[in-house]
Design a protein around this motif. Structure first.
Motif, mmCIF file in Angstrom:
data_model
loop_
_atom_site.group_PDB
_atom_site.id
_atom_site.type_symbol
_atom_site.label_atom_id
_atom_site.label_comp_id
_atom_site.label_asym_id
_atom_site.label_seq_id
_atom_site.Cartn_x
_atom_site.Cartn_y
_atom_site.Cartn_z
ATOM 1 N N PHE A 137 0.864 -1.173 0.000
ATOM 2 C CA PHE A 137 0.000 0.000 0.000
ATOM 3 C C PHE A 137 0.906 1.231 0.000
ATOM 4 N N THR A 138 0.656 2.130 -0.938
ATOM 5 C CA THR A 138 1.444 3.364 -0.970
ATOM 6 C C THR A 138 0.541 4.560 -1.218
ATOM 7 N N THR A 139 0.859 5.657 -0.543
ATOM 8 C CA THR A 139 0.134 6.904 -0.795
ATOM 9 C C THR A 139 0.854 7.700 -1.879
ATOM 10 N N TYR A 155 10.012 -1.525 11.352
ATOM 11 C CA TYR A 155 9.334 -0.244 11.152
ATOM 12 C C TYR A 155 8.144 -0.345 10.218
ATOM 13 N N VAL A 156 8.020 -1.501 9.570
ATOM 14 C CA VAL A 156 6.799 -1.755 8.809
ATOM 15 C C VAL A 156 5.890 -2.617 9.680
ATOM 16 N N LEU A 157 4.652 -2.148 9.835
ATOM 17 C CA LEU A 157 3.725 -2.805 10.750
ATOM 18 C C LEU A 157 2.929 -3.876 10.029
ATOM 19 N N ILE A 159 5.909 -2.708 2.114
ATOM 20 C CA ILE A 159 6.015 -1.406 1.435
ATOM 21 C C ILE A 159 7.084 -1.451 0.344
ATOM 22 N N MET A 160 6.924 -0.512 -0.601
ATOM 23 C CA MET A 160 8.044 -0.224 -1.484
ATOM 24 C C MET A 160 8.760 0.929 -0.807
ATOM 25 N N SER A 161 10.057 0.864 -0.730
ATOM 26 C CA SER A 161 10.801 1.868 -0.001
ATOM 27 C C SER A 161 11.326 2.913 -0.958
ATOM 28 N N ALA A 187 14.339 8.566 -0.962
ATOM 29 C CA ALA A 187 14.519 9.989 -1.256
ATOM 30 C C ALA A 187 13.353 10.810 -0.723
ATOM 31 N N HIS A 188 12.168 10.157 -0.583
ATOM 32 C CA HIS A 188 10.983 10.945 -0.258
ATOM 33 C C HIS A 188 10.219 10.448 0.952
ATOM 34 N N ASP A 189 10.836 9.575 1.710
ATOM 35 C CA ASP A 189 10.226 9.133 2.958
ATOM 36 C C ASP A 189 11.352 8.995 3.981
ATOM 37 N N GLN A 190 11.223 9.720 5.081
ATOM 38 C CA GLN A 190 12.339 9.800 6.024
ATOM 39 C C GLN A 190 12.681 8.458 6.659
ATOM 40 N N ARG A 191 11.648 7.678 6.969
ATOM 41 C CA ARG A 191 11.949 6.392 7.607
ATOM 42 C C ARG A 191 12.690 5.471 6.639
ATOM 43 N N ASP A 192 12.265 5.530 5.390
ATOM 44 C CA ASP A 192 12.962 4.740 4.366
ATOM 45 C C ASP A 192 14.405 5.220 4.201
ATOM 46 N N TYR A 220 -7.318 2.670 5.658
ATOM 47 C CA TYR A 220 -7.672 3.275 6.945
ATOM 48 C C TYR A 220 -6.738 2.785 8.029
ATOM 49 N N ARG A 221 -6.470 3.681 8.943
ATOM 50 C CA ARG A 221 -5.696 3.259 10.115
ATOM 51 C C ARG A 221 -6.582 2.451 11.067
ATOM 52 N N LEU A 222 -7.866 2.771 11.045
ATOM 53 C CA LEU A 222 -8.831 2.105 11.932
ATOM 54 C C LEU A 222 -8.769 0.585 11.785
#
Ligand code: ANZ
Ligand code: ZN
Length: 827
Positions: A254-256, A335-337, A345-347, A350-355, A424-426
Motif C-alpha cells: 500500500f502506498t500513498t 518499522y513496517v507494521l 512497502i516499497m521503499s 529519497a521521499h520518505d524519512q523512515r525509508d 484506513y488506520r482504523l
C-alpha cells in the motif's frame, strides 16, 4: 431570623426530589423534549472531585432546560462491569458483584446528596442480568449481520493482567491499567467490523461540526486515518538452485505515493508477518527468526517512533518494479507494521524519512524522483516530501506530483499490476476479553454445527454466581473456561455435546448503547421500544471527559449506525452535542496518589456544603477549562449563598406577599433583574455558566442595596429580584434555591418554577445627557445611550445644528470625545 446553615438545608431537602419524582419527565408529548446525558460513572469507590465537576456541568444544562419548559430526560446509571471489581474480588476472595454493588450503594448516596437532577427511577447497571441480556441480544444481531466475527490474530497481551488489550488500551507500550510492558500473542478472538463503517464515521462528522469540541473530532479523524493511495503488486523473483524456496505470490504494497514508483530502491515487509517467513531463503532464515524473537518484546508505539534506530534483516530475495523491471532487494524490518496497509512497502528513501534512515543504516541506494528544488536527499539525509517535478521516472518525467500520482495509478491499472485504493488506520474492534466480570459472549461452539447463537429465550447467558477469589485469577484463558459445569452444554441446533464461548465482552460494548436502554430500563420483553427511543434520541447534550474522545464515542457512533442499518433505530448519530468538562487540578497539577495532592470530595462537602462546592466548580471557569482547586474559594461561595438566602428570609419576614405585582417597585432594581435574566439565557446557551454566576452575584448585591437604601424588603421589586435569584441559583445550588423558594412562600420545587418572563420595556437602555462644547463653550446638549461609542457620539455632535452654526467655515483642528458625557471641538 435564622442563620444560613447548609447542614440544615441539606437535612430539610435531602431526598425530597427523589421522593417527589421532581426529575421524572412527563413523556406525554405535551412539551418539546430534551435529553441530557452524563457519561455514566464506573463504581470505583466513591464520588470524587472529577465527578463533582462533570455532573455539576451536566446538571446546569438539564436544570436550565427544565426551567425553559422542556420535558427533560436526565438519567443516571452505572458502568458496572470491568477489571477493578475482578481484581478486588481476587484480593478479597469474594465475587466481583459484591464489591461492585457495595460501591454503587455508597456512590449513589453521594450522588443523591450532591443533588443531581437525575431521574433515579431509570437507574441501570450494566452488570445486571436484565441489562446484559440485551447486550448479548445486540451482540447476536451484530453476529447475524456479519458485524461480529472471529479470527486468529496477534493481539496485545498484558502478562500481568493476563488479558488481551485493545490498541487503545496500550499506552506507550504498556498496559493502560497496570503499566506492565505489553507483548504479542496469537489468539482466536471476537471482533466487531467497525472498519466497514470507517467512511460513514468520517463523513457524518460534518453533522457534529460546531457541536462537538473540534479537538475530539480531530482525534477521531486521525484515529480513523483515511489515506488515499494505491495497491501495487511486485512480482518476486524465483530463487535458483537447491535453495528450495518455492515460488511466491507477488507482494502487494500500500502506498500513498505511487508517483514515486521509480524512486523505489528496495522493499520492506513487516518482520513479524507470515509474509516474511514465506519470503526468506534458507540462508537467512535463522537470522530472521532471531530478529522476530527480539521483536516480541517491542511495543507498536516504540516501533512507530521515528527516532528509533532502524534495524532489519535481508531476506535473500528480490522483487521486480512493475514500471521499470528493476530488481529490488527485499528486507524485513520492524518499522513496517504487520497490520497496517498490506504489511509490506516499497521503499522510497529519497521521499520518505523512515525509508531514508533505513537506507542509510543498511547502505542501500537513494534515488530522487521528485525535484522539489531542495538539496538531494542522498546528500542531505533529509527526505523531501513537497511539491515538485518528476525526474528519473521514464514516462512520468516532467509531470508535477499531482499529475504523476494520477498517471501512475492509470499505468498500473492498465497493466493490471495494481489499482487506486483507500486505506484506513482504523482496525476492527477486538471485543473478546479473557476475564470474568463482563457479559458472556452468547455463542455455543458445536463440533458439528460450528458457532451457534444461544436462542433468544435462553438469554441471558448468566455469569456463575458461586465463583470467587482464586478461581478468578488470570490464567491466560477466561476464568469461565475452568468452570466445567458452566462450559459444557447442549448444542441448540443438533442437541449434541457442545461448549459455551468462555470470553466476555469488552465493557465498551456495554457503554455503546446504555443511553438507549435508559428509555425503558425495566422492559423485560425487548431491548427497547423503537418508537420511544426515536422520540427521545439522539441525545441533545452529552457531557463527559475528553479521555473518551476516541474509544467510547467512536464505538457508540458505530453502534448507532449499525443499529440503524439493522432497522432497530431511526437515527445515525447518537450525540448531537458534546461538552468536555475540564479537569479539577490541585496546585496546577492533576490530582494523583503519587503527588499526594488529592482533594477528598466528601471532606469538602462536609466542610462547605454541597451547594458551595457545586457553585465553586461552575464559577471557577468556563466549563471546558480546568479548575485549580488551590485557586478557588468554596468558603467565598458559601458566604455568597448565605447572602442570597438572607434576601429570601428578609422577604419572608417583611416583604411583599407572594403574587404581588412588581409594577410599582423600584425601577432600577427591576431593570437589573430583567437584564440579568435576559442575559443569563444567552450566556447559558453559550455555556458561559461562570458568567451567569457572576451576574447572579451582582443581582444579589443590587437587591441588598435596595433593601438597605430605605425601602426595606417591602418593595415588590425586591421580591421579584429575590425570586429571580432563587430560579437562577436552582441551576447551581439546589438546596439553597429550594429553601429560598419555600421562604418566598412557594410550593416546591424551584427546579420547576419556570424561567422568569422578561419585560422588554425594562430592558430599554438608560440614557444620559452629553454636553458638546466648541472652543470650551457649551453649544448643545444631546440625549444619548449610556453605552454610546466614541465614533457615534462624535458624529452626533458634528451633526448638531447649533454646533455647525458655531463652527462656521473654520477648519476643525481636533475633536476630543469623552463618551458618553462630553465632546469638545477645537477650531
Ligand atoms: C511509498 C512512499 C513514498 C510512501 C513516499 C510514502 C512516501 P499513511 O499516510 O499513514 O497511510 N506504509 C504503508 N504501509 C505501511 C506499514 N504497514 N508500516 C509502515 N509504513 C507503511 O502512510 C502510507 C505510507 O506509509 C505508504 O506510502 C508507505 O510508504 C508507508 F515518498 O509508499 B509510502
Ligand atoms: Zn450442533
Amino acid at each position: 431570623p435564622q442563620e444560613y446553615s447548609f447542614r440544615a438545608l441539606e437535612e430539610r431537602w435531602g431526598g425530597y426530589w427523589e421522593q417527589a419524582g421532581t426529575f421524572t419527565p412527563a413523556d406525554d408529548g405535551s412539551r418539546e423534549r430534551k435529553y441530557v446525558l452524563d457519561m455514566f460513572p464506573y463504581p470505583s469507590g466513591d464520588l470524587h472531585m472529577g465527578h463533582a465537576e462533570a455532573f455539576a456541568m451536566g446538571d446546569v444544562v438539564a436544570r436550565y432546560w427544565i426551567q425553559r419548559g422542556y420535558d427533560v430526560l436526565h438519567p443516571i446509571g452505572w458502568d458496572s462491569f470491568g477489571l477493578p471489581a475482578e481484581n478486588a474480588a481476587i484480593k478479597r476472595n469474594a465475587h466481583p458483584a459484591e464489591w461492585t454493588y457495595a460501591n454503587i450503594e455508597t456512590q449513589k448516596g453521594s450522588f443523591q446528596r450532591y443533588g443531581i437532577s437525575a431521574d433515579w427511577s431509570r437507574e441501570l447497571h450494566t452488570s445486571d442480568p436484565e441489562y446484559y441480556r440485551w447486550t448479548q441480544w445486540l451482540f447476536q444481531q451484530f453476529h447475524r449481520n456479519g458485524l461480529a466475527y472471529r479470527k486468529d490474530s496477534p493481539v496485545n497481551w498484558c502478562p500481568q493482567d493476563q488479558t488481551v488489550l485493545a490498541n487503545e488500551q496500550v499506552v506507550n507500550g504498556a498496559c493502560e491499567r497496570c503499566g506492565t510492558a505489553v507483548t504479542k500473542k496469537s489468539l482466536n478472538q471476537w471482533y466487531f467490523r467497525i472498519t466497514q463503517y470507517a467512511d460513514r464515521l468520517l463523513e457524518d462528522m460534518a453533522e457534529l461540526e460546531g457541536h462537538w469540541p473540534e479537538r475530539v473530532l480531530a482525534m477521531q479523524r486521525n484515529w480513523i486515518g483515511r489515506s488515499e493511495g494505491a495497491h501495487v503488486r511486485f512480482e518476486v523473483e524465483a530463487v535458483e538452485g537447491a535453495d528450495g524456496a518455492a515460488p511466491v505470490e507477488p507482494i502487494t504494497v500500500f502506498t500513498t505515493r505511487p508517483d514515486t514508483l521509480y524512486g523505489a530502491t528496495f522493499m520492506v515487509v513487516a518482520a513479524d508477518a507470515d509474509l516474511a517467513l514465506d519470503l526468506v531463503t534458507e540462508e537467512h532464515r535463522a537470522e530472521l527468526e532471531r530478529y522476530r524473537e527480539e521483536l516480541t518484546h517491542v511495543s507498536e508505539i516504540e516501533r512507530q517512533a521515528t527516532d528509533r534506530t532502524k534495524s532489519g534483516v535481508f531476506l535473500g530475495r528480490y522483487a521486480l518494479n512493475p514500471l521499470n523491471g528493476e530488481r529490488l532487494p527485499i528486507w524485513a524490518s520492524d518499522y513496517v507494521l504487520a497490520d497496517y496497509g498490506t504489511g509490506a512497502i516499497m521503499s522510497v528513501p529519497a521521499h520518505d524519512q523512515r525509508d531514508l534512515d533505513f537506507a542509510r543504516a543498511m547502505d542501500l541506494p537513494v534515488r530522487m524522483v521528485v525535484d522539489t528544488g531542495e538539496e538531494d536527499p542522498a546528500v542531505s539525509g533529509v527526505a523531501t516530501t513537497g511539491e515538485g517535478t518528476l525526474v528519473n521516472s521514464g514516462e512520468l518525467d516532467g509531470l508535477d506530483k499531482t499529475a504523476a500520482l494520477a498517471r501512475a495509478i492509470e499505468i498500473i491499472e492498465e497493466r493490471g499490476t495494481g489499482e487506486g485504493t483507500v486505506n484506513y488506520r482504523l482496525r476492527d474492534w477486538l471485543l473478546s476479553r479473557q476475564r470474568f466480570w463482563g457479559a458472556p459472549i452468547p455463542i455455543i461452539h458445536c463440533p458439528d454445527c460450528g458457532e451457534v447463537p444461544v436462542p433468544q429465550d435462553q438469554l441471558p447467558v448468566l455469569l456463575p454466581s458461586d465463583v470467587s477469589g482464586e478461581q478468578l485469577a488470570p490464567k491466560g484463558q477466561s476464568p469461565l473456561a475452568s468452570i466445567e459445569s458452566w462450559v459444557n452444554t447442549d448444542c441448540p441446533s443438533c442437541g449434541g455435546a457442545a461448549q459455551r464461548d468462555t470470553d466476555t465482552m469488552d465493557t465498551f460494548v456495554d457503554s455503546s448503547w446504555y443511553y438507549m436502554r435508559y428509555i425503558s430500563p425495566n422492559d423485560s420483553t425487548q431491548v427497547f421500544d423503537r418508537a420511544s427511543v426515536d422520540r427521545w434520541l439522539p441525545v441533545d447534550q452529552y457531557v463527559g471527559g475528553v479521555e473518551h474522545a476516541i474509544l467510547h464515542l467512536l464505538y457508540s457512533r458505530f453502534f448507532t449506525k449499525a443499529m440503524y442499518d439493522m432497522g432497530l433505530i431511526g437515527f445515525t448519530e447518537p450525540f448531537k452535542a458534546l461538552l468536555n468538562q475540564g479537569q479539577v487540578l490541585n496546585g496546577g497539577k492533576a490530582m494523583s496518589k503519587s503527588l499526594g495532592n488529592g482533594v477528598d470530595l466528601g471532606e469538602q462537602l462536609d466542610r462547605f456544603g454541597v451547594d458551595a462546592v457545586r457553585l465553586t466548580m461552575v464559577f471557577a471557569s468556563p466549563p471546558e477549562d480546568d479548575v485549580d482547586w488551590a485557586d478557588v474559594s468554596p468558603s467565598g461561595s458559601a458566604k455568597f449563598l448565605a447572602r442570597a438566602w438572607r434576601l429570601a428570609q428578609d422577604v419572608s419576614l417583611g416583604g411583599a406577599p407572594a403574587g404581588t405585582a412588581p409594577d410599582g417597585g423600584d425601577r432600577s432594581l427591576r431593570q437589573v433583574t430583567h437584564r440579568t435574566v435576559q442575559d443569563a439565557a444567552g450566556l447559558l446557551d453559550e455555556r458561559k455558566f461562570n458568567v451567569v454566576v457572576a451576574r447572579t452575584m451582582e443581582l444579589v448585591n443590587a437587591t441588598r442595596k435596595t433593601i438597605d437604601s430605605g425601602a426595606g424588603a417591602a418593595d415588590p421589586a425586591v421580591r421579584e429580584a429575590t425570586e429571580a435569584v432563587a430560579i437562577l441559583l436552582s441551576l447551581f445550588a439546589p438546596y439553597t434555591a429550594e429553601d429560598m423558594w419555600a421562604l418566598l412562600g412557594h410550593e416546591p420545587s424551584v427546579a420547576r418554577a419556570g424561567w422568569p418572563t422578561v419585560d422588554e420595556s425594562l430592558l430599554v437602555q438608560d440614557t444620559t445627557v452629553a454636553v458638546v462644547q466648541v472652543k470650551g463653550k457649551v453649544k448643545d446638549r444631546l440625549e444619548v445611550a449610556l453605552d454610546i461609542s466614541a465614533e457615534e457620539l462624535e458624529s452626533m455632535a458634528l451633526a448638531s445644528e447649533a454646533v455647525q452654526r458655531s463652527i462656521g467655515d473654520a477648519p476643525i483642528r481636533k475633536v476630543i470625545v469623552k463618551e458618553p458625557k462630553l465632546v469638545n471641538i477645537v477650531i
